[in-house]
Motif scaffolding. Structure first.
Motif, PDB file in Angstrom:
ATOM      1  N   SER A  84      -9.596   4.884  -0.651  1.00 11.10           N
ATOM      2  CA  SER A  84      -9.479   4.271   0.671  1.00 11.10           C
ATOM      3  C   SER A  84     -10.635   3.322   0.959  1.00 11.10           C
ATOM      4  O   SER A  84     -11.722   3.443   0.383  1.00 11.10           O
ATOM      5  CB  SER A  84      -9.423   5.378   1.724  1.00 11.10           C
ATOM      6  N   LEU A  95      -4.768  -2.413  -1.542  1.00 12.65           N
ATOM      7  CA  LEU A  95      -4.457  -0.992  -1.344  1.00 12.65           C
ATOM      8  C   LEU A  95      -3.065  -0.681  -1.870  1.00 12.65           C
ATOM      9  O   LEU A  95      -2.184  -1.542  -1.855  1.00 12.65           O
ATOM     10  CB  LEU A  95      -4.479  -0.666   0.161  1.00 12.65           C
ATOM     11  N   GLN A 126      -1.553   3.930   1.014  1.00 10.04           N
ATOM     12  CA  GLN A 126      -2.956   4.159   1.421  1.00 10.04           C
ATOM     13  C   GLN A 126      -3.221   3.555   2.796  1.00 10.04           C
ATOM     14  O   GLN A 126      -2.926   2.377   3.023  1.00 10.04           O
ATOM     15  CB  GLN A 126      -3.904   3.514   0.409  1.00 10.04           C
TER      16      GLN A 126
END
Ligand code: SF4
Ligand code: SF4
Length: 423
Positions: free
Chosen positions: A303, A330, A334
């Motif tokens: 993250s 990402l 996520q």
């Protein structure tokens, strides 16, 4: 044909503003979006409270009260952008600061010293100041500068993301454009790696004009309009001679200031036209990448958070482009944590260290889980001032807590992903 950059509006100019007319509807909407009031709920520190205080004739003699009130503004621009009646309290505060010499001259006595010393000696001087401020710790209430949130161990906060520079493709339209890079003084003196990475990472030629100077934002925010004007003029001379299609900058606050340059000049003057020409060509780094980045590189495994600088959110109205670029790194499932105002606001944090710290704790520390065990991952931003603030605050937290996130410029997200595709 070079691409026509998306022409964004310059900041509305303020020449026609009728300050004698009462435009505030007293609706109180600004109480919910002013970071200073949110952290320090005293009516006088809200945009509405400041507006009425400064309009009150009887208050004119109470200089101490005025000084304290107009110092309590980050110049984040939220009120200018979101007030339903169009009352530009940030602009009214700048005008008032211009009237009070204390504000007008303050940032540049420090700034001039830094310019004369240069980066290396400047950092040594700041470290020396930090030692003095540690000695003065017991007298912090008497010496507010000793509590300044970034005047300590500056050299600790200049670090790079692990990874090496590799090329990041941009689409053909960008390659056909003449692009100039505006660095800004923070990237010249404190984070030179950011401008160097932007220049190195993009797979096409761009020019970095020499002798460019500060965009003028510290002076503008402080109400030192003649100083801001002289910076804008120096930069205009340099950039106009080069006939650029796009002026790219790695700092959202510099981009905001360049868009504000026209408001510094009389509307009928040639300089106003020149400033408007440059202002309509400026693009902040995430705006450019959202539009022209051809490949996204590998997706990040882990993250991350992005901090949206106030000048990006309210001044450029381009929060979306920063989110778009970050999301490319990402995986679909996520989450992306978004963070708001860091509480720096230039000299605001010098005059109001406690409120500045509160704003940081409300908007950044609580959301990155610094005070809990959950961590958000690295934090990326697009403003050099915010980056300095985040790095300093996280380093301080890391000493007090077990760990804290680290902060980087958005360009580091690309460097990292190219080098370490799995995260
Ligand atoms: S300044 Fe704007 S948002 Fe605030 S109370 Fe007045 S009209 Fe409402
Ligand atoms: S510019 Fe920001 S900090 Fe200043 S009064 Fe407006 S909302 Fe509050």
């Amino acid at each position: 044909m070079p691409p026509t950059p998306k022409v964004s509006k310059t900041k509305k100019d303020t020449h026609d503003k009728n300050t004698s007319k009462d435009t505030c509807a007293r609706c109180g909407a600004c109480l919910s979006f002013c970071p200073v009031y949110q952290s320090h709920p005293i009516e006088r520190f809200s945009p509405r409270g400041k507006y009425f205080l400064l309009r009150s004739a009887s208050i004119k003699k109470r200089q101490r009260l005025i000084k304290e009130t107009i110092a309590a503004c980050l110049q984040c621009g939220a009120c200018s952008r979101l007030c339903p009646s169009g009352t530009d309290v940030a602009d009214i505060i700048r005008a008032e600061r211009d009237r009070v010499a204390y504000f007008r001259s303050f940032p540049y006595s420090l700034f001039d010293i830094w310019e004369k010393l240069g980066q290396e000696r400047g950092i040594k001087a700041v470290s020396f100041l930090e030692k003095i401020s540690a000695l003065l710790r017991d007298f912090q209430n008497a010496v507010p500068l000793a509590k300044a949130p970034f005047l300590s161990n500056l050299n600790l906060y200049i670090h790079s993301f692990p990874g090496t520079i590799s090329r990041c493709k941009v689409d053909e339209r960008a390659k056909r454009a003449k692009v100039l890079l505006f660095c800004g003084c923070m990237q010249n003196h404190v984070f030179p790696d950011t401008a160097a990475k932007i220049a190195a990472i993009l797979d096409w030629e761009l020019e970095i004009p020499e002798n460019q100077v500060c965009c003028g934002l510290p002076a503008y925010s402080q109400g030192a309009m003649s100083r801001a004007r002289s910076f804008a003029k120096k930069n205009l001379d340099i950039f106009l001679n080069r006939q650029a299609d796009i002026i790219l900058t790695g700092c959202a606050s510099c981009a905001y200031m360049i868009k504000s340059w026209p408001s510094l000049f009389g509307i009928q003057t040639p300089t106003y036209k020149h400033a408007t020409k440059i202002a309509t060509r400026v693009m902040e780094f995430s705006q450019f990448m959202a539009r022209y980045q051809a490949n996204t590189g590998a997706r990040k495994n882990g993250s991350i958070a992005i901090q949206i600088p106030c000048h990006q959110r309210y001044g450029l109205d381009s929060e979306r482009s920063l989110i778009t670029v970050a999301q490319r790194f990402l995986l679909p499932d996520q989450p992306l944590t978004t963070l708001g105002c860091c509480g720096l606001g230039g000299t605001f944090s010098l005059f109001n260290p406690d409120i500045s710290k509160n704003i940081f704790e409300q908007n950044i520390a609580s959301k990155t889980g610094c005070f809990t065990l959950e961590k958000t991952g690295p934090v990326f931003t697009t403003c050099s001032g915010c980056l300095l603030r985040l790095r300093h605050a996280f380093e301080t937290l890391a000493k007090e807590e077990d760990s804290a996130p680290r902060a980087y410029h958005l360009v580091d997200l690309m460097v990292h992903n190219k080098e370490n595709p799995k995260g």
